[in-house]
Design an enzyme around this catalytic site. Structure first.
Site, PDB file in Angstrom:
ATOM      1  N   ASP A   1      28.346 -57.134 -25.853  1.00 42.26           N
ATOM      2  CA  ASP A   1      29.590 -57.819 -25.477  1.00 42.26           C
ATOM      3  C   ASP A   1      30.282 -58.289 -26.751  1.00 42.26           C
ATOM      4  OD1 ASP A   1      29.167 -57.465 -22.760  1.00 42.26           O
ATOM      5  OD2 ASP A   1      28.073 -59.356 -22.549  1.00 42.26           O
TER       6      ASP A   1
ATOM      7  N   ASP B   1      32.770 -54.001 -18.550  1.00 46.65           N
ATOM      8  CA  ASP B   1      32.969 -55.111 -17.615  1.00 46.65           C
ATOM      9  C   ASP B   1      34.404 -55.148 -17.102  1.00 46.65           C
ATOM     10  OD1 ASP B   1      30.348 -55.897 -18.007  1.00 46.65           O
ATOM     11  OD2 ASP B   1      30.851 -57.268 -19.639  1.00 46.65           O
TER      12      ASP B   1
END
Length: 267
Positions: free
Chosen positions: A166, A184
């Site tokens: 991330d 995501d």
């Protein structure tokens, strides 16, 4: 008979049917390539590949150029690139690096991807372009995070744990939004698109069913009107027939049995 045989021979010589002659070759390879390219475009497979490549390349660039848990400010107070590895669910939700949880989430990603692929293939002809694009966006998100969980080790990621990379770090009105990645974003956007389609499709279905009911009701009323008009048009003819069949007194009826006055009786 011999004349017919000669004419047949002449016809064969003049108009010979060459059955064994090679037919003109059609460009099957070019045609199939065009069909594949068109099918890829219409099916939005290119969108899936594009989003998956963007996800993989962006994660690789962050891993190679940003230190673990380090940040690069792009827009002060709004957007930063923060390299972190999520060993749990999406949006930075931690699961304490539990191996069982990692296996569960990896299995969920695999099952979700398989379900999307099967539904997409089975119902392909029934889906419009919007639904096809939506499923490809969701599939890109599933596959993107699944690749991280299955193939990226802690050593490869230069991190303390294995998991999903991330790096997109937003600050919205002072709130530090959970760090996420391109996959995501694909999942969230795809799910929102799917929910919107479900509501719109439900609205269209109800509207279509209502229109069909009104059309059936109108057709029934028109049929009843036509039948009533038919009965009204038949009633004058029946009255005319009844007038023609009025009973005439016997005295006023012509006596056909006695014969006409001009006839002379025969002896």
């Amino acid at each position: 008979m011999p004349k017919k045989e000669k004419t047949k021979e002449v016809d064969i010589k003049v108009n010979p049917e060459v059955t064994d002659a090679p037919k003109e070759e059609t460009p099957k390879e070019k045609k199939s390539a065009k069909q594949i390219a068109f099918a890829c475009f219409v099916s939005f497979v290119w969108l899936f590949i594009l989003l998956l490549v963007i996800d993989i390349v962006s994660k690789t660039l962050v891993k190679n150029n940003v230190a673990y848990h380090d940040s690069i400010v792009l827009i002060d107070g709004f957007l930063s690139i923060t390299y972190t590895v999520n060993d749990g669910m999406a949006w930075g939700i931690d699961t304490n690096n539990d191996l069982a949880n990692q296996i569960i989430f990896s299995s969920i990603s695999i099952i979700a991807a398989i379900i999307i692929i099967v539904v997409y293939c089975v119902r392909y002809k029934h889906f419009n372009k919007y639904v096809k694009a939506t499923l490809m966006v969701i599939l890109a998100g599933c596959i993107g995070n699944m690749i991280d969980r299955l193939f990226y080790s802690a050593e490869y990621l230069n991190a303390s744990t294995r998991g999903v990379v991330d790096f997109i770090d937003f600050y919205i009105f002072g709130y530090n939004f959970p760090i996420f990645n391109v996959a995501d974003s694909c999942l969230v956007i795809g799910v929102i698109m799917l929910i919107v389609w479900l509501f719109v499709d439900e609205y269209k279905t109800n509207k279509r069913e209502k229109a069909e009911k009104e059309a059936k009701k109108k057709a029934k009323e028109e049929a009843m009107m036509k039948s009533a008009q038919g009965e009204l048009s038949e009633s004058p003819s029946e009255s005319d027939g009844n007038e023609n069949n009025v009973d005439v007194p016997k005295e006023l009826r012509p006596n056909n049995d006695e014969g006409s006055p001009n006839e002379t009786p025969t002896n």
